[in-house]
Design a protein around this motif. Structure first.
Motif, short mmCIF file in Angstrom:
data_model
loop_
_atom_site.label_atom_id
_atom_site.label_comp_id
_atom_site.label_asym_id
_atom_site.label_seq_id
_atom_site.Cartn_x
_atom_site.Cartn_y
_atom_site.Cartn_z
N LYS A 67 -80.00 -0.29 -46.78
CA LYS A 67 -79.33 -1.33 -47.81
C LYS A 67 -77.96 -0.78 -48.19
O LYS A 67 -77.89 0.32 -48.54
CB LYS A 67 -80.36 -1.49 -48.88
N ASN A 68 -76.85 -1.72 -48.00
CA ASN A 68 -75.61 -1.63 -48.54
C ASN A 68 -74.87 -0.45 -47.67
O ASN A 68 -74.04 0.01 -48.01
CB ASN A 68 -75.72 -1.21 -50.08
N GLN A 69 -75.57 -0.02 -46.37
CA GLN A 69 -74.73 1.29 -45.72
C GLN A 69 -73.94 0.56 -44.86
O GLN A 69 -72.77 1.33 -44.43
CB GLN A 69 -75.80 1.60 -44.72
N LYS A 70 -73.69 -0.78 -44.63
CA LYS A 70 -72.50 -1.43 -44.08
C LYS A 70 -72.38 -1.02 -42.54
O LYS A 70 -71.01 -0.89 -42.13
CB LYS A 70 -71.25 -1.54 -44.87
N ASP A 71 -73.32 -0.56 -41.77
CA ASP A 71 -73.24 -0.10 -40.60
C ASP A 71 -73.91 -0.89 -39.50
O ASP A 71 -73.75 -0.54 -38.34
CB ASP A 71 -73.55 1.23 -40.30
N GLY A 72 -74.10 -2.37 -39.85
CA GLY A 72 -74.76 -3.14 -38.94
C GLY A 72 -73.71 -3.90 -38.15
O GLY A 72 -72.46 -3.59 -38.53
N SER A 73 -73.83 -4.52 -37.02
CA SER A 73 -72.96 -5.27 -36.16
C SER A 73 -73.48 -6.34 -35.43
O SER A 73 -74.63 -6.62 -35.24
CB SER A 73 -72.45 -4.18 -35.13
N ILE A 74 -72.53 -7.31 -35.19
CA ILE A 74 -72.83 -8.51 -34.41
C ILE A 74 -71.77 -8.26 -33.16
O ILE A 74 -70.75 -8.30 -33.34
CB ILE A 74 -72.73 -9.68 -34.86
N THR A 75 -72.28 -8.39 -31.90
CA THR A 75 -71.47 -8.35 -30.55
C THR A 75 -71.83 -9.88 -29.90
O THR A 75 -72.98 -10.28 -29.61
CB THR A 75 -71.91 -7.36 -29.75
N ILE A 76 -70.50 -10.15 -29.52
CA ILE A 76 -70.51 -11.67 -28.98
C ILE A 76 -69.93 -11.34 -27.47
O ILE A 76 -68.74 -10.72 -27.38
CB ILE A 76 -69.95 -12.77 -29.41
N SER A 77 -70.48 -11.35 -26.39
CA SER A 77 -70.23 -10.86 -25.01
C SER A 77 -69.60 -11.84 -24.21
O SER A 77 -68.68 -11.55 -23.71
CB SER A 77 -71.35 -10.23 -24.21
N ALA A 78 -69.89 -13.16 -24.41
CA ALA A 78 -69.37 -14.22 -23.35
C ALA A 78 -69.52 -15.32 -24.15
O ALA A 78 -70.41 -15.82 -24.67
CB ALA A 78 -70.21 -14.28 -22.07
N VAL A 79 -68.13 -16.31 -24.26
CA VAL A 79 -68.01 -17.36 -24.71
C VAL A 79 -67.41 -18.31 -24.01
O VAL A 79 -66.54 -17.97 -23.40
CB VAL A 79 -67.33 -17.54 -26.29
N SER A 80 -67.98 -19.77 -23.87
CA SER A 80 -67.15 -20.56 -23.00
C SER A 80 -66.47 -21.68 -23.81
O SER A 80 -67.00 -22.18 -24.96
CB SER A 80 -68.28 -21.21 -21.91
N VAL A 81 -65.40 -22.03 -23.55
CA VAL A 81 -64.89 -23.02 -24.23
C VAL A 81 -63.98 -24.18 -23.24
O VAL A 81 -63.75 -24.02 -22.08
CB VAL A 81 -63.40 -22.42 -25.01
N GLU A 82 -63.99 -25.48 -23.74
CA GLU A 82 -63.70 -26.47 -22.83
C GLU A 82 -62.15 -26.53 -22.43
O GLU A 82 -61.88 -26.79 -21.48
CB GLU A 82 -63.78 -27.93 -23.82
N SER A 83 -61.12 -25.89 -23.52
CA SER A 83 -59.94 -25.99 -23.12
C SER A 83 -59.55 -24.54 -23.17
O SER A 83 -60.26 -23.77 -24.00
CB SER A 83 -58.98 -26.74 -23.73
N ARG A 84 -58.34 -24.19 -22.79
CA ARG A 84 -57.72 -22.88 -22.74
C ARG A 84 -56.84 -22.53 -24.14
O ARG A 84 -55.74 -22.35 -23.90
CB ARG A 84 -56.95 -22.50 -21.47
N HIS A 85 -57.65 -22.47 -25.09
CA HIS A 85 -56.68 -22.07 -26.42
C HIS A 85 -57.20 -20.77 -27.03
O HIS A 85 -58.58 -20.37 -26.68
CB HIS A 85 -56.43 -23.14 -27.25
N LEU A 86 -56.41 -19.85 -27.58
CA LEU A 86 -57.11 -18.94 -28.05
C LEU A 86 -57.31 -18.94 -29.80
O LEU A 86 -56.46 -19.43 -30.40
CB LEU A 86 -56.10 -17.70 -28.04
N CYS A 87 -58.61 -18.75 -30.13
CA CYS A 87 -58.84 -18.69 -31.42
C CYS A 87 -58.79 -17.40 -32.10
O CYS A 87 -59.31 -16.33 -31.64
CB CYS A 87 -59.98 -19.40 -31.85
N THR A 88 -57.84 -17.08 -33.22
CA THR A 88 -57.79 -15.91 -33.81
C THR A 88 -57.98 -16.03 -35.42
O THR A 88 -57.85 -16.93 -35.83
CB THR A 88 -56.44 -15.38 -33.79
N ASP A 89 -58.52 -14.84 -35.91
CA ASP A 89 -58.74 -14.84 -37.51
C ASP A 89 -57.08 -14.78 -38.19
O ASP A 89 -56.06 -14.17 -37.53
CB ASP A 89 -59.43 -13.95 -38.00
#
Length: 89
Positions: A67-89
Motif C-alpha cells: 500500500k502507498n508504494q506507488k510502484d504499480g503500472s498500466i501498460t497499453i500496447s496497441a490502440v487503433s484510432v479512426e484518423s491519424r492525429h496524435l493525442c498527448t498530455d
C-alpha cells in the motif's frame, strides 16, 4: 438559476447548478440574486472530440507491491484510432 440551450440539448432539469447535455452546443445559465433582484447570464460552448481511440487490443496492469508504494503500472500496447492525429498530455 435557469439553464437554456442556445444550441444543443439539455437532458436534465433546467434549474440545477449542473446540467447533463446530449452533445455539442452552446448553453446559457441565468442567475437571479435574491437580495437585489439583479441577474447575470453566462454561456459555455461544449465541443465533442470525435478523434478518440476506437479499439484497445492490449492492456495489462501490475498492482503496487505494498500500500502507498506507488510502484504499480498500466501498460497499453496497441490502440487503433479512426484518423491519424496524435493525442498527448
Amino acid at each position: 438559476m435557469a439553464w437554456n440551450a442556445v444550441s444543443g440539448t439539455i437532458i436534465s432539469p433546467l434549474n440545477q447548478s449542473t446540467i447533463d447535455v446530449q452533445g455539442a452546443g452552446v448553453y446559457e445559465v441565468k442567475v437571479v440574486y435574491p437580495n437585489s433582484g439583479c441577474t447575470t447570464t453566462e454561456s459555455v460552448n461544449v465541443f465533442v472530440n470525435s478523434n478518440y481511440p476506437t479499439d484497445l487490443t492490449s492492456l495489462s496492469a501490475n498492482d503496487e507491491t505494498c500500500k502507498n508504494q506507488k510502484d504499480g503500472s498500466i501498460t497499453i500496447s496497441a490502440v487503433s484510432v479512426e484518423s491519424r492525429h496524435l493525442c498527448t498530455d
